[in-house]
Design a protein around this motif. Structure first.
Motif, PDB file in Angstrom:
ATOM      1  N   SER A  73      -4.425 -14.145  -3.559  1.00 33.77           N
ATOM      2  CA  SER A  73      -5.845 -13.847  -3.388  1.00 33.77           C
ATOM      3  C   SER A  73      -6.363 -14.317  -2.040  1.00 33.77           C
ATOM      4  O   SER A  73      -5.740 -15.124  -1.364  1.00 33.77           O
ATOM      5  N   TYR A 125       1.644   8.429   1.997  1.00 34.62           N
ATOM      6  CA  TYR A 125       1.993   9.756   1.479  1.00 34.62           C
ATOM      7  C   TYR A 125       2.669  10.586   2.558  1.00 34.62           C
ATOM      8  O   TYR A 125       2.507  10.347   3.744  1.00 34.62           O
ATOM      9  N   ARG A 177       6.669  10.290  -7.168  1.00 36.18           N
ATOM     10  CA  ARG A 177       6.796  11.290  -6.124  1.00 36.18           C
ATOM     11  C   ARG A 177       7.504  10.697  -4.916  1.00 36.18           C
ATOM     12  O   ARG A 177       7.215   9.563  -4.548  1.00 36.18           O
ATOM     13  N   ARG A 209      -7.292  -6.433   7.185  1.00 39.17           N
ATOM     14  CA  ARG A 209      -8.004  -5.596   6.220  1.00 39.17           C
ATOM     15  C   ARG A 209      -8.103  -6.268   4.861  1.00 39.17           C
ATOM     16  O   ARG A 209      -9.076  -6.080   4.134  1.00 39.17           O
ATOM     17  N   ALA A 210      -7.085  -7.053   4.528  1.00 39.89           N
ATOM     18  CA  ALA A 210      -7.139  -7.762   3.254  1.00 39.89           C
ATOM     19  C   ALA A 210      -8.189  -8.863   3.303  1.00 39.89           C
ATOM     20  O   ALA A 210      -8.919  -9.078   2.342  1.00 39.89           O
ATOM     21  N   ILE A 211      -8.273  -9.558   4.440  1.00 43.11           N
ATOM     22  CA  ILE A 211      -9.284 -10.613   4.567  1.00 43.11           C
ATOM     23  C   ILE A 211     -10.681 -10.000   4.495  1.00 43.11           C
ATOM     24  O   ILE A 211     -11.596 -10.559   3.911  1.00 43.11           O
ATOM     25  N   ALA A 212     -10.818  -8.809   5.074  1.00 44.59           N
ATOM     26  CA  ALA A 212     -12.115  -8.134   5.047  1.00 44.59           C
ATOM     27  C   ALA A 212     -12.454  -7.586   3.670  1.00 44.59           C
ATOM     28  O   ALA A 212     -13.530  -7.071   3.454  1.00 44.59           O
ATOM     29  N   GLY A 213     -11.508  -7.689   2.734  1.00 41.61           N
ATOM     30  CA  GLY A 213     -11.774  -7.181   1.393  1.00 41.61           C
ATOM     31  C   GLY A 213     -11.697  -5.679   1.297  1.00 41.61           C
ATOM     32  O   GLY A 213     -12.307  -5.066   0.440  1.00 41.61           O
ATOM     33  N   LEU A 214     -10.931  -5.050   2.204  1.00 41.27           N
ATOM     34  CA  LEU A 214     -10.847  -3.594   2.201  1.00 41.27           C
ATOM     35  C   LEU A 214      -9.571  -3.111   1.527  1.00 41.27           C
ATOM     36  O   LEU A 214      -9.510  -1.987   1.057  1.00 41.27           O
ATOM     37  N   LEU A 215      -8.560  -3.961   1.509  1.00 41.26           N
ATOM     38  CA  LEU A 215      -7.321  -3.612   0.817  1.00 41.26           C
ATOM     39  C   LEU A 215      -7.127  -4.599  -0.332  1.00 41.26           C
ATOM     40  O   LEU A 215      -7.205  -5.801  -0.124  1.00 41.26           O
ATOM     41  N   PRO A 216      -6.884  -4.078  -1.526  1.00 45.13           N
ATOM     42  CA  PRO A 216      -6.722  -4.992  -2.654  1.00 45.13           C
ATOM     43  C   PRO A 216      -5.373  -5.706  -2.597  1.00 45.13           C
ATOM     44  O   PRO A 216      -4.363  -5.084  -2.260  1.00 45.13           O
ATOM     45  N   PRO A 217      -5.322  -7.002  -2.909  1.00 44.88           N
ATOM     46  CA  PRO A 217      -4.048  -7.712  -2.936  1.00 44.88           C
ATOM     47  C   PRO A 217      -3.169  -7.219  -4.081  1.00 44.88           C
ATOM     48  O   PRO A 217      -3.682  -6.854  -5.141  1.00 44.88           O
ATOM     49  N   HIS A 218      -1.867  -7.192  -3.822  1.00 46.43           N
ATOM     50  CA  HIS A 218      -0.918  -6.874  -4.890  1.00 46.43           C
ATOM     51  C   HIS A 218      -0.785  -8.094  -5.790  1.00 46.43           C
ATOM     52  O   HIS A 218      -0.779  -7.995  -7.004  1.00 46.43           O
ATOM     53  N   TYR A 269       0.825  -1.208   0.000  1.00 40.67           N
ATOM     54  CA  TYR A 269       0.000   0.000   0.000  1.00 40.67           C
ATOM     55  C   TYR A 269       0.857   1.254   0.000  1.00 40.67           C
ATOM     56  O   TYR A 269       2.055   1.205   0.242  1.00 40.67           O
ATOM     57  N   ARG A 270       0.214   2.362  -0.301  1.00 46.69           N
ATOM     58  CA  ARG A 270       0.957   3.606  -0.487  1.00 46.69           C
ATOM     59  C   ARG A 270       0.834   4.489   0.736  1.00 46.69           C
ATOM     60  O   ARG A 270      -0.218   4.599   1.336  1.00 46.69           O
TER      61      ARG A 270
END
Lengths: 306, 283
Positions: free
Chosen positions: B126, B53, B77, B114-123, B50-51
């Protein structure tokens, strides 16, 4: 459970030699990907199921926004009024932008209020995803709920400012409302459709391009000047700058100018408007709404990444 | 959904094709549902990037010349850093599992949830789930300037409840939080304990198939802690599968039947709570 090393994990995963791959196992038990983008109709249905959240979120933001300032929600009206006053002095009196425009105060006020509605919706929409990352990373809901809630928040504010605008127009032109005023909700509906679509599109752009929020004020300023808020496009562009008619027509066809002209046509007596202005209004409403939803939905599963 | 899973698990119970059976040992006096059932969460070689800033280092502070050369050289950036938080995690969770996740700060525990919850997309890789896993927590949806009343309604809607459900749960939430008449006041006037209690009360009002809990137990005073532990236990029993991230190892040992130790984004160990926690304490 004898080797307490990472080998255990590997043994369960890749090392499940001879066994089906995990994706097959998932399929066999009917498990679905945690982050799959639903199909477009399903997405719209999910969004409809979340309507209570959208409405409550919009209202809550409106209540909390002005809770710390003394004048409270009055600012929703004061801001465009003060803006209109500044432009009246600058362009109407000092630079003589008034020209031959009849009922200049009503002309300016209508332009200012209508433009402000679109401007605020688009600006808010651009921040609706990037400013709510913690919410997006915590709860599950169709992400379009956020730009939608922001657009509805602006719509709620508009209700008050439209009332003020109508009073001011009647006072400054001295003409009483006509049956034609019943068209006002229609224009507002079309403009709201455009605003929702535009803020959805801006929400996606704002979520990946962080510089958008810095750039937006300039884009908005340019748009304001190009939409004839405080001057008549026809008079300025064609008659005093001697540019060809199609330049003026392009300016009239831009969404903000279309809604402004349509509204002026309703509110101000004897205001000349291109006859095709309403076509442009309908086109922008339908196009922006359809494109905005589609464009936003395309990136649905990626908004959590930031 | 929960009933469906239950049914399925009975049907599929005969199928012997279940990995790592030997890892299961139930230390609890009341063992959770048998784990030789249906998988509810499958994580397959998951990578999360994830990014972040605004993480500029000193020598490349944002001056205009730097920004321009960066643009010309087509570099990204510098304020934007990519964090590779989860690096190839694989495991299968079964119906009735209560899985504790331990690891140091920054080992990727919350990111994994958060990934299991489907809130962060996998790089890459799956996550497959049965139903919609939910994180326990609505903090992000609440607004400090609003009254407790409004926040309860807002929080419930944010979790996807219907108006009827909100009406039904409202009193229960107020009772459970124990904030009494403060519910009429803005949340910004609450003490931190009261705020935490209300937040917990709201977020635990909904039942879930797959529940993810991130350090929720560390809230409020002793009395409320007891109450909330009780509530978590209830939720755990009604949910199909629970994931629990906590720094308090005692809580994990008490409530979980399996522990995953994450270290720098990878699974270091996965198995019986006592053994994993013993190894974790040593390492």
């Amino acid at each position: 459970m004898s080797q307490p090393e990472s080998a255990v994990a590997d043994a369960q995963a890749g090392g499940r030699s001879g066994q089906e791959p995990l994706s097959k196992l998932a399929k066999r038990y009917g498990l679905r990907r945690a982050i799959a983008r639903p199909r477009f109709p399903a997405y719209l249905r999910q969004l409809w199921e979340r309507r209570h959240f959208i409405m409550t979120y919009a209202t809550s933001r409106n209540v909390s926004k002005y809770s710390s300032s003394a004048l409270g929600q009055l600012w929703q009206v004061l801001t465009p009024l003060l803006n209109a006053a500044i432009y009246y002095v600058m362009f109407g009196l000092i630079l003589g932008g008034q020209g031959n425009i009849e009922h200049y105060p009503a002309f300016l006020l209508t332009g200012m209020f209508v433009f402000t509605y679109t401007q605020r919706s688009v600006t808010a929409g651009a921040k609706s995803i990037s400013g709510n990352l913690s919410l997006i990373r915590a709860l599950h809901f169709p992400r379009a709920a956020l730009p939608l809630a922001y657009a509805i928040q602006e719509l709620q504010q508009l209700a008050i400012s439209m009332g003020i605008l109508m009073v001011l127009v009647v006072v400054s032109t001295g003409a009483l409302p006509t049956w034609f005023w019943l068209m006002i909700p229609v224009v507002l509906l079309l403009q709201t459709m455009f605003n929702v679509g535009a803020s959805l599109a801006m929400a996606r752009m704002g979520s990946s391009m962080r510089d958008m929020n810095q750039l937006l004020p300039f884009i908005m300023r340019t748009w304001l000047y190009a939409s004839g808020v405080f001057f008549s496009i026809q008079e300025k562009v064609v008659e005093s700058l001697h540019m060809p008619q199609w330049v003026a027509n392009i300016m009239y066809a831009n969404p903000a100018a279309s809604y402004i002209e349509f509204m002026r046509d309703i509110l101000i007596p004897e205001h000349p408007v291109p006859t095709w202005a309403w076509v442009s209004c309908v086109f922008w409403a339908v196009f922006a709404l359809a494109f905005g939803f589609w464009y936003f939905w395309r990136a649905e599963e990626r908004y959590g990444r930031g | 959904m929960a009933e469906l899973t239950e049914e399925l698990s009975q049907v599929k119970a005969e199928e012997p094709n279940v990995p790592n059976k030997d890892v299961r040992v139930h230390p609890n006096p009341e063992p959770p549902a048998p784990t030789t059932g249906t998988p509810t969460v499958i994580v397959d070689d998951l990578h999360i990037v994830y990014r972040v800033y605004g993480a500029t280092s000193d020598h490349e502070k944002g001056n205009a010349v730097h920004a321009l050369t960066r643009l010309l050289k087509r570099q990204g950036r510098p304020q934007m850093k990519e964090v590779h938080a989860v690096k190839g995690v694989t495991f299968v969770a079964y119906h009735g599992d209560a899985i504790g996740i331990v690891g140091r700060n920054g080992s990727g525990k919350s990111t994994l949830l958060r990934a299991i919850a489907g809130l962060l997309p996998p790089h890459s890789g799956s996550v497959y789930t049965d139903g919609q896993p939910s994180l326990l927590g609505v903090n992000a949806a609440l607004m400090r300037e609003l009254t407790g009343e409004r926040n309860i309604v807002l929080g419930c809607y944010a979790m996807g409840m219907t108006p009827a459900q909100v009406k039904e749960k409202y009193d229960e939430i107020v009772d459970f939080s124990g904030i009494g008449e403060f519910v009429q006041l803005p949340m910004s006037t609450y003490s931190s304990g009261m705020g935490a209690r209300l937040r917990f009360a709201i977020s635990s009002a909904k039942t879930h198939d797959v529940l993810l809990i991130d350090e929720a137990l560390a809230t409020g005073d002793r009395e409320f802690r007891k109450k909330s532990e009780q509530r978590i236990k209830q939720i755990r029993e009604s949910a199909g599968t629970v994931f629990l991230v906590a720094h308090d190892l005692r809580v994990i040992e008490e409530t979980c039947n399996r522990v995953i130790w994450l270290h720098k984004g990878k699974i270091k160990m996965d198995g019986d709570p006592k053994e994993v926690i013993a190894a974790y304490n040593k390492g």
